[in-house]
Design a protein around this motif. Structure first.
Motif, PDB file in Angstrom:
ATOM      1  N   GLN A   1      -3.771   0.168  -2.733  1.00  0.00           N
ATOM      2  CA  GLN A   1      -3.668  -0.955  -1.816  1.00  0.00           C
ATOM      3  C   GLN A   1      -2.756  -2.030  -2.422  1.00  0.00           C
ATOM      4  O   GLN A   1      -2.588  -2.095  -3.629  1.00  0.00           O
ATOM      5  N   LYS A   2      -2.202  -2.864  -1.569  1.00  0.00           N
ATOM      6  CA  LYS A   2      -1.373  -3.967  -2.035  1.00  0.00           C
ATOM      7  C   LYS A   2      -2.192  -4.837  -2.993  1.00  0.00           C
ATOM      8  O   LYS A   2      -3.337  -5.170  -2.719  1.00  0.00           O
TER       9      LYS A   2
ATOM     10  N   ASN B   1      -4.033   7.003  -3.557  1.00  0.00           N
ATOM     11  CA  ASN B   1      -3.665   5.997  -2.570  1.00  0.00           C
ATOM     12  C   ASN B   1      -4.011   4.638  -3.166  1.00  0.00           C
ATOM     13  O   ASN B   1      -5.091   4.465  -3.740  1.00  0.00           O
TER      14      ASN B   1
ATOM     15  N   PRO C   1       0.839  -1.197   0.000  1.00  0.00           N
ATOM     16  CA  PRO C   1       0.000   0.000   0.000  1.00  0.00           C
ATOM     17  C   PRO C   1       0.876   1.250   0.000  1.00  0.00           C
ATOM     18  O   PRO C   1       1.997   1.236   0.512  1.00  0.00           O
TER      19      PRO C   1
ATOM     20  N   GLN D   1      -3.288  -3.915  -5.916  1.00  0.00           N
ATOM     21  CA  GLN D   1      -4.126  -3.126  -6.810  1.00  0.00           C
ATOM     22  C   GLN D   1      -3.459  -2.998  -8.180  1.00  0.00           C
ATOM     23  O   GLN D   1      -2.262  -2.793  -8.286  1.00  0.00           O
TER      24      GLN D   1
END
Length: 167
Positions: free
Chosen positions: A158-159, A156, A106, A161
């Motif tokens: 996320q892991k 932003n 992230p 994504q």
């Protein structure tokens, strides 16, 4: 045994494991090599001297570019495993096919260095992801063309994504 090619119709069988000498297409190949500067060699064969330079060497793909007396020569080597895969019709099985780049952690996208339609080579910087106060440059995992960028500057993420798609 290696199979060396310099084009679609130029092949040589090289046995470099022969006990006393190198064998080229089953025949003894007698030569002497003297090293010079890094990547430069003097090769003596059949009473002639050759200046040899290793221009580039990609050991993963077994592709090499040499200059022999100033003439550029591109070589590709296939070991016995490569030849077996080719005979079985699996010669492209090891080729890397990458269709997307996902976020490894992230973070915040602080720079986008590519655009759709841009050709990239393995290792080219694509995005900069800030995570835990560190900037991480996300690089192209393989050669390809960027088909879509799925994030924007200051997004932003996320892991896992999806960040970039390749076409």
């Amino acid at each position: 045994m290696l199979q060396i090619s310099t084009g679609p119709d130029r092949f040589w069988e090289v046995d470099y494991r022969a006990t006393d000498d190198l064998r080229l297409n089953g025949q003894a190949f007698t030569w002497d090599v003297a090293t010079g500067a890094p990547g430069h060699f003097q090769v003596l064969h059949s009473g002639r001297s050759y200046d040899a330079e290793v221009v580039s060497a990609d050991y993963a793909t077994k592709q090499f570019v040499l200059k022999i007396n100033g003439q550029r020569i591109e070589l590709r080597a296939k070991d016995r495993f490569d030849q077996l895969l080719e005979r079985l019709g699996l010669s492209n099985a090891a080729a890397v096919q990458v269709n997307e780049l996902k976020a490894p952690m992230p973070g915040l996208i602080v720079d986008v260095r590519v655009q759709p339609g841009q050709a990239v080579q393995k290792g080219d910087p694509l995005l900069v992801l800030e995570a835990m106060k560190m900037e991480n440059i996300l690089k192209a995992p393989a050669d390809g063309t960027v088909s879509a960028i799925k994030v924007g500057l200051r997004d932003n993420v996320q892991k896992g994504q999806l960040l970039v798609q390749f076409g």
